[in-house]
Enzyme design. Sequence first.
Site, mmCIF file in Angstrom:
data_model
loop_
_atom_site.group_PDB
_atom_site.id
_atom_site.type_symbol
_atom_site.label_atom_id
_atom_site.label_comp_id
_atom_site.label_asym_id
_atom_site.label_seq_id
_atom_site.Cartn_x
_atom_site.Cartn_y
_atom_site.Cartn_z
ATOM 1 N N ARG A 104 44.948 -39.572 5.513
ATOM 2 C CA ARG A 104 43.882 -40.310 4.855
ATOM 3 C C ARG A 104 44.261 -40.504 3.407
ATOM 4 N NH1 ARG A 104 37.674 -38.449 4.895
ATOM 5 N NH2 ARG A 104 38.468 -36.937 3.430
ATOM 6 N N THR A 108 41.439 -44.404 -1.154
ATOM 7 C CA THR A 108 40.663 -45.375 -0.355
ATOM 8 C C THR A 108 39.974 -44.713 0.832
ATOM 9 O OG1 THR A 108 42.519 -45.820 1.115
ATOM 10 C CG2 THR A 108 42.378 -47.152 -0.891
ATOM 11 N N ASP A 200 39.171 -28.508 4.077
ATOM 12 C CA ASP A 200 40.291 -29.294 4.599
ATOM 13 C C ASP A 200 40.915 -28.553 5.782
ATOM 14 O OD1 ASP A 200 43.037 -30.223 4.979
ATOM 15 O OD2 ASP A 200 42.659 -31.459 3.213
ATOM 16 N N ASP A 203 44.828 -27.971 5.687
ATOM 17 C CA ASP A 203 45.213 -26.940 4.716
ATOM 18 C C ASP A 203 44.838 -25.554 5.219
ATOM 19 O OD1 ASP A 203 46.351 -28.665 2.933
ATOM 20 O OD2 ASP A 203 44.623 -28.797 1.603
HETATM 21 C C1 PRP Z 1 41.898 -35.026 7.985
HETATM 22 C C2 PRP Z 1 41.427 -34.662 9.376
HETATM 23 C C3 PRP Z 1 41.293 -35.997 10.041
HETATM 24 C C4 PRP Z 1 40.824 -36.861 8.912
HETATM 25 C C5 PRP Z 1 39.349 -37.068 9.066
HETATM 26 O O1 PRP Z 1 43.237 -35.306 7.973
HETATM 27 O O2 PRP Z 1 42.300 -33.803 10.049
HETATM 28 O O3 PRP Z 1 42.505 -36.492 10.589
HETATM 29 O O4 PRP Z 1 41.104 -36.181 7.689
HETATM 30 O O5 PRP Z 1 38.881 -37.951 8.116
HETATM 31 P P1 PRP Z 1 38.336 -39.415 8.471
HETATM 32 O O6 PRP Z 1 37.435 -39.253 9.662
HETATM 33 O O7 PRP Z 1 37.611 -39.796 7.231
HETATM 34 O O8 PRP Z 1 39.513 -40.294 8.759
HETATM 35 P P2 PRP Z 1 44.076 -35.553 6.622
HETATM 36 O O9 PRP Z 1 44.123 -37.000 6.317
HETATM 37 O O10 PRP Z 1 43.571 -34.648 5.548
HETATM 38 O O11 PRP Z 1 45.543 -35.173 7.073
HETATM 39 P P3 PRP Z 1 46.156 -33.770 7.547
HETATM 40 O O12 PRP Z 1 45.629 -33.489 8.931
HETATM 41 O O13 PRP Z 1 47.611 -34.080 7.559
HETATM 42 O O14 PRP Z 1 45.768 -32.704 6.558
HETATM 43 N N1 URA Z 2 39.206 -33.919 6.580
HETATM 44 C C1 URA Z 2 39.053 -32.574 6.516
HETATM 45 O O1 URA Z 2 39.995 -31.825 6.764
HETATM 46 N N2 URA Z 2 37.848 -32.106 6.153
HETATM 47 C C2 URA Z 2 36.817 -32.909 5.880
HETATM 48 O O2 URA Z 2 35.716 -32.392 5.568
HETATM 49 C C3 URA Z 2 36.993 -34.297 5.954
HETATM 50 C C4 URA Z 2 38.201 -34.783 6.314
#
Ligand code: PRP
Ligand code: URA
Length: 209
Positions: A104, A108, A200, A203
């Site tokens: 994400r 944006t 997160d 993380d």
């Molecule tokens: C997080 C989560 C989802 C997304 C959700 O991933 O694991 O994939 O955000 O958000 P959305 O519904 O607004 O799209 P992130 O982009 O942080 O990537 P990661 O899993 O690599 O940490």
């Molecule tokens: N992605 C995450 O990991 N946590 C949130 O709360 C939203 C998006």
Amino acid sequence: MGKIHVFDHPLIQHKLSMIRDKNTGTKEFRELVDEIASLMAFEATRDLPLEEVTVETPVATAKAKVIAGKKLGLIPILRAGLGMVDGILKLIPAAKVGHIGLYRDPETLKPVEYYVKLPSDVEEREFIVLDPMLATGGSAVAAITSLKNRGAKHIKLMCVIAAPEGVEAVQKEHPDVDIFIAGLDEKLNDHGYIVPGLGDAGDRLFGTK
Ligand code: PRP
Ligand code: URA
């Protein structure tokens, strides 16, 4: 319209409360997500068709039931979706695993696709897309679109925590997709984080910040 299944089973709710806690460390967080995914898969596969077979027990011939050749595919959205894979494979070891890499954009909040690798027989499989967090829904919508563009016809979405905005986005863009969640939270904050959520997920699973 796709159905929403919110799992209110006490075991799932208990473990969900533990991963929400900011004092839960990486090892325990990872183990709990794994266990929640197993418990959710138990419920989410309730509609798998069965067929009758004959089995010789040590005592007699029995008419028994086995899953009727349905081919399952798990699609974790990288990276946090990876935390849900092993818990489901424990129950369904024959499932194939494809990967969709999305992150994400922090400005944006739009998903950016960077990797896709799927099983070859996409059209014949029933897929479960995995991601612990359904926030704006952008990532899940993009992953499901990506799967459909490659021929997938039967898709479910399994997330641990969802915001109403995310559920609405998936229902609007993909009304054929049933959504399975453990917790439906209140809202998103200004940074697109689920409130109260768990922070997160990627993380917390992988110990990064
Ligand atoms: C997080 C989560 C989802 C997304 C959700 O991933 O694991 O994939 O955000 O958000 P959305 O519904 O607004 O799209 P992130 O982009 O942080 O990537 P990661 O899993 O690599 O940490
Ligand atoms: N992605 C995450 O990991 N946590 C949130 O709360 C939203 C998006």
